[in-house]
Design a protein around this motif. Structure first.
Motif, PDB file in Angstrom:
ATOM      1  N   GLU A   1       0.836  -1.204   0.000  1.00  0.00           N
ATOM      2  CA  GLU A   1       0.000   0.000   0.000  1.00  0.00           C
ATOM      3  C   GLU A   1       0.867   1.249   0.000  1.00  0.00           C
ATOM      4  OE1 GLU A   1      -3.299   2.101   2.874  1.00  0.00           O
ATOM      5  OE2 GLU A   1      -3.774   0.301   1.744  1.00  0.00           O
ATOM      6  N   LEU A   2       1.947   1.224   0.754  1.00  0.00           N
ATOM      7  CA  LEU A   2       2.848   2.364   0.821  1.00  0.00           C
ATOM      8  C   LEU A   2       3.447   2.655  -0.553  1.00  0.00           C
ATOM      9  CD1 LEU A   2       3.760   4.205   3.179  1.00  0.00           C
ATOM     10  CD2 LEU A   2       5.814   2.803   3.362  1.00  0.00           C
ATOM     11  N   ALA A   3       3.667   1.594  -1.337  1.00  0.00           N
ATOM     12  CA  ALA A   3       4.214   1.755  -2.689  1.00  0.00           C
ATOM     13  C   ALA A   3       3.142   2.125  -3.711  1.00  0.00           C
ATOM     14  CB  ALA A   3       4.913   0.461  -3.109  1.00  0.00           C
ATOM     15  N   GLY A   4       1.885   2.171  -3.265  1.00  0.00           N
ATOM     16  CA  GLY A   4       0.798   2.543  -4.161  1.00  0.00           C
ATOM     17  C   GLY A   4       0.290   1.425  -5.045  1.00  0.00           C
ATOM     18  N   LYS A   5       0.626   0.170  -4.696  1.00  0.00           N
ATOM     19  CA  LYS A   5       0.230  -0.955  -5.534  1.00  0.00           C
ATOM     20  C   LYS A   5      -1.142  -1.506  -5.172  1.00  0.00           C
ATOM     21  CE  LYS A   5       5.009  -2.308  -6.442  1.00  0.00           C
ATOM     22  NZ  LYS A   5       6.042  -3.383  -6.326  1.00  0.00           N
ATOM     23  N   ILE A   6      -1.564  -1.343  -3.922  1.00  0.00           N
ATOM     24  CA  ILE A   6      -2.871  -1.824  -3.476  1.00  0.00           C
ATOM     25  C   ILE A   6      -3.479  -0.793  -2.529  1.00  0.00           C
ATOM     26  CG2 ILE A   6      -2.194  -4.265  -3.626  1.00  0.00           C
ATOM     27  CD1 ILE A   6      -2.055  -4.242  -0.528  1.00  0.00           C
ATOM     28  N   THR A   7      -4.748  -0.978  -2.230  1.00  0.00           N
ATOM     29  CA  THR A   7      -5.417  -0.210  -1.192  1.00  0.00           C
ATOM     30  C   THR A   7      -6.080  -1.200  -0.250  1.00  0.00           C
ATOM     31  OG1 THR A   7      -5.854   1.657  -2.660  1.00  0.00           O
ATOM     32  CG2 THR A   7      -7.184   1.506  -0.659  1.00  0.00           C
TER      33      THR A   7
END
Length: 397
Positions: free
Chosen positions: A41-47
């Motif tokens: 999530e921090l890398a913006g790959k999932i929520t």
């Protein structure tokens, strides 16, 4: 009741013959899963589909998911030693573990399934666990009721974390209360087991009696009280310069207390040394918190992660490895893979605190710290997972 428990112990699968088995396994497994989801999530790959925002979910699950499971495993394993009664086993233990696992899924998906149902499930587990432990302790008039009370307070802190995320109370009161409670619990329990295990190790090596650590004395109680007072100041007056001074004084008292235990002499036995390495994070964390409040250019997150990623995780790993060996009648010896896990968790914690202090590229250091921290728990699962599922040595399936 005694006959029923004996029958459960005899008829159940080895995995359900002691609270340390499912809860230590679950704690390590969930820590790896939750950390992986958080880094993605921090890398913006999932929520993450939680009712908590990303940072709040990560914080909540590290404290009330991972640490909470370790506390449950420790408590359910310690109670029989405290009381002389048979452990909770079989279906009752499976019910508690399934409850914990269901709460993790409920919190993870609470944006879809409902925030407050997840809260009721999650908080209810700790309150029920505390009441179950209270029943056992009261039945034998045992002196460890304060520990049980702290588990109940941990459940209240869990409820406060939900209330904070919902905007009912100050946002950070719940998780800061949990950090304070676990720090005090480590100070109390660590003050018993670390000098005891260190003394036993030294006696076997014929260390002179004058150099042996002693059991808790009046000074130890004073140190615990000063730490509890400092953390209470942190909860009530988090930005007051006096709080910073009190936290730093508590750090100094903890350091002097630990020095008396002689941990610097235990380097040849990793199972003993790691307990001292875990405990040293308490004065470090308290000092960093104090400095951050006293006006130094230090973020509070450095102190918080010293206490959590450093102190709590290292102590949890130390206790899980030692208890898994001891309670399954295996030799108390750290295999090379276990030593590697200790190195990884220490390196991961140092990097995480260093990242908060701005001592390198934040994003890269965060990822590397998470990788080492997670690897430590993966190594635990590789070595101790099979042990937790197998019978005690000399015991039939």
């Amino acid at each position: 009741m005694l006959a029923l428990r004996k029958k459960r112990m005899a008829n159940t699968h080895p995995f359900l013959r002691g609270g340390f088995r499912p809860f230590f396994f679950g704690a390590a497994t969930w820590a790896v899963i939750a950390l992986t989801l958080w880094l993605c999530e921090l890398a913006g790959k999932i929520t993450v589909p939680s009712g908590f925002d990303g940072v709040a979910w990560h914080r909540h699950e590290m404290l009330f998911g991972f640490v909470g499971a370790a506390v449950a495993g420790f408590l359910l394993t310690a109670i029989p030693n405290w009381t002389g009664r048979l452990p909770i086993a079989g279906k009752p233990l499976l019910t508690l573990f399934a409850w914990w696992a269901a709460a993790r899924i409920a919190v993870l998906t609470s944006a879809l399934s409902g925030f407050w149902p997840a809260a009721i499930l999650d908080v209810g587990l700790f309150l029920s666990l505390a009441m179950l432990a209270a029943r056992e302790v009261i039945a034998t008039n045992n002196r460890n009721f304060p520990i049980v009370g702290m588990v109940f307070a941990f459940g209240v802190a869990d409820a406060a974390d939900y209330a904070g995320s919902a905007g009912v109370i100050p946002t950070d009161l719940g998780w800061r209360s949990a950090v304070a409670l676990m720090t005090i619990m480590i100070s109390m329990i660590g003050g018993r087991i670390i000098p005891s295990f260190t003394r036993n190790w030294m006696v076997k090596r014929r260390v002179p009696a004058t150099q042996l650590p002693t059991q808790p004395q009046a000074l130890d109680l004073l140190v615990i009280a000063s730490t509890a007072m400092a953390l209470l100041f942190w909860l009530i007056f988090p930005n007051n310069w006096l709080t910073g001074i009190v936290l730093m004084l508590a750090a100094g008292s903890q350091l002097m207390r630990q020095y008396r235990w002689g941990g610097h002499r235990t380097g040849s036995d990793p199972l003993v040394l790691v307990l001292h390495l875990g405990y040293i994070w308490l004065p470090v964390g308290l000092l960093l918190l104090g400095l951050s409040i006293a006006g130094r250019d230090i973020p509070a997150s450095a102190g918080v992660h010293a206490l959590t990623a450093g102190g709590m995780t290292t102590m949890i790993l130390a206790v899980m490895t030692r208890a898994s060996l001891g309670h399954t009648a295996r030799e108390l010896r750290a295999a090379p893979t276990t030593v590697a896990a200790y190195v990884c968790v220490t390196f991961g914690a140092v990097l995480r605190v260093a990242a908060s202090l701005g001592l390198g590229p934040y994003g890269i250091m965060l990822d590397v710290a998470g990788a080492f921290w997670g690897l430590a728990l993966i190594l635990f699962l590789v070595v101790y997972g099979p042990i937790l599922w197998q019978p005690r040595l000399g015991e039939q399936h």
